[in-house]
Enzyme design. Structure first.
Site, mmCIF file in Angstrom:
data_model
loop_
_atom_site.group_PDB
_atom_site.id
_atom_site.type_symbol
_atom_site.label_atom_id
_atom_site.label_comp_id
_atom_site.label_asym_id
_atom_site.label_seq_id
_atom_site.Cartn_x
_atom_site.Cartn_y
_atom_site.Cartn_z
ATOM 1 N N GLY A 174 0.821 -1.207 0.000
ATOM 2 C CA GLY A 174 0.000 0.000 0.000
ATOM 3 C C GLY A 174 0.856 1.259 0.000
ATOM 4 N N ASP A 175 1.872 1.283 0.847
ATOM 5 C CA ASP A 175 2.772 2.432 0.911
ATOM 6 C C ASP A 175 3.520 2.629 -0.404
ATOM 7 O OD1 ASP A 175 2.592 3.411 3.699
ATOM 8 O OD2 ASP A 175 3.274 1.406 4.193
#
Length: 402
Positions: A174-175
């Site tokens: 996600g990051d």
């Protein structure tokens, strides 16, 4: 072996101030630095970026993870909770093309470094803002971690085996997705600035970055009511496309779901008539009998070692590949031929191997010039560029400002 040199690559001459920490903002800075930008990373004088302490392996107390995400950056220590630290940061940003931050929305404004504040001195500034939920909306003030964005963006629900609760991918996807979208946005904004002369905000939300790669998940639900579920190692009704065991305990991914490719797989298995069998002759038929077909192929692959199975499949034009671990990457000729893994000299660990710069540009390729630096290693050098040196610098250090 890479050593610290002047920036090179397609973004040489681009000045970036990175104010983020942990992963989403700093990975955006890594990508820009990999392509040649001069990235000045501002860190807290006492603790630095928490990534300096992260990682499953910390040889000599050194974070190998930070050696990657901090590479090609210059580390400057400034206490942004102090007015003097904020003033110095504003001075650095006034001469930058891009500033990256991934604090909770509103933090930069409280420090007097919101976009409107910064653009008064630097109208062409691109401000990259990475956060869990974006800069507005009812969730914007919530703490937003990558894992939450993966959950809300739809990824977690479809990852894993159907017999288990939703799983996670083994990296902070996600990051890194939010950082990649942020990087694309920064480059697009820089291109637009060439005609307008004006900067703008790049607002990259983690949950939206995850949502952005979720293929047709949204229209499938909206148009047909179809909800994708966890399916483990396969895509439903796409067969054969799975991981299969070998005699020597390895796993080989075989993707032979097209009719012509399945025909070639059948020949490699020594049963060419299988491709004409009505049970397996078409894509739809194979999908209906996905499980039994996988069992049939697994029976074949488990009778051969991976070293024999791979060339056999290649000879028949069947796409396949082993499930690689780092040990496999280091010995693979493709990785070696393209330099997919590079070596860089670390100041305390000696030579450290890490993934190279991607993508490759034919004429102005990016490079790994140095690993993540020591905390504050470039404070004196960078602050001297804005007139802070000698007794003034010593005073700032003594008071914990720099």
């Amino acid at each position: 072996m890479a050593t610290e040199t002047q920036p090179g690559g397609p973004l040489a001459g681009l000045r970036v101030v990175e104010m983020g920490q942990l992963l989403a903002g700093p990975f955006c800075g890594q990508l820009l630095g990999d392509l040649g930008a001069d990235v000045v990373k501002i860190e807290d004088p006492e603790r630095g970026d928490p990534m300096r302490q992260w990682g499953r392996q910390l040889p000599q107390g050194v974070s190998l993870w930070f050696s990657v995400v901090g590479r090609n950056k210059r580390s400057v220590t400034l206490n942004l909770r102090e007015k003097e630290g904020q003033d110095l940061a504003r001075k650095l940003i006034s001469e930058a093309d891009v500033v990256i931050e991934n604090f909770r929305p509103g933090t930069m404004e409280r420090w007097g470094m919101g976009f409107e504040d910064l653009r008064r001195e630097n109208p062409g500034l691109i401000m990259v803002r990475v956060s869990g939920f974006g800069q507005d909306g009812p969730y914007s003030q919530r703490a937003g971690y990558g894992a939450i964005g993966e959950a809300m963006g739809g990824l977690r629900y479809v990852v894993g085996d159907p017999s288990t609760p939703p799983s996670r991918v083994g990296i902070s996807i996600g990051d890194t997705l939010a950082a990649m979208f942020a990087t694309i946005g920064a480059l697009a904004a820089l291109q637009e600035r060439n005609s307008s002369g004006q900067g703008q905000i790049v607002d990259s939300a983690i949950y939206e970055a995850v949502l952005g790669v979720m293929e047709s998940l949204v229209p499938e639900w909206q148009v047909t009511g179809y909800q994708r579920e966890r399916t483990g190692a396969v895509l439903p009704n796409v067969a054969p496309s799975n991981v299969y065991p070998t005699r020597d305990g390895q796993w080989l991914l075989i993707a032979a779901n097209q009719d012509t490719v399945f025909s070639r797989l059948a020949k490699a298995m020594g049963v060419p008539d299988l491709a004409d069998d009505p049970r397996y002759a078409t894509h739809g038929a194979r999908g209906e009998r996905q499980s039994e077909l996988d069992d049939l192929i697994a029976g074949f692959t488990s009778g051969l070692d991976a070293a024999d199975l791979e060339p056999l499949l290649e000879e028949h034009g069947v796409p396949s590949g082993r499930i690689f671990r780092p040990v496999d990457m280091f010995s693979d000729p493709q990785f070696s031929a393209r330099g997919s893994i590079t070596n860089v000299e670390h100041p305390s660990l000696g030579p450290v191997s890490m993934q190279n710069v991607f993508p490759r540009l034919s004429r102005t390729r990016g490079t790994v010039r140095w690993p993540g630096p020591e905390l504050g290693a470039h404070t004196e050098e960078v602050l001297a560029g804005i007139g802070i040196s000698g007794d003034r610098l010593q005073d700032l250090r003594a008071r914990g400002v720099a």
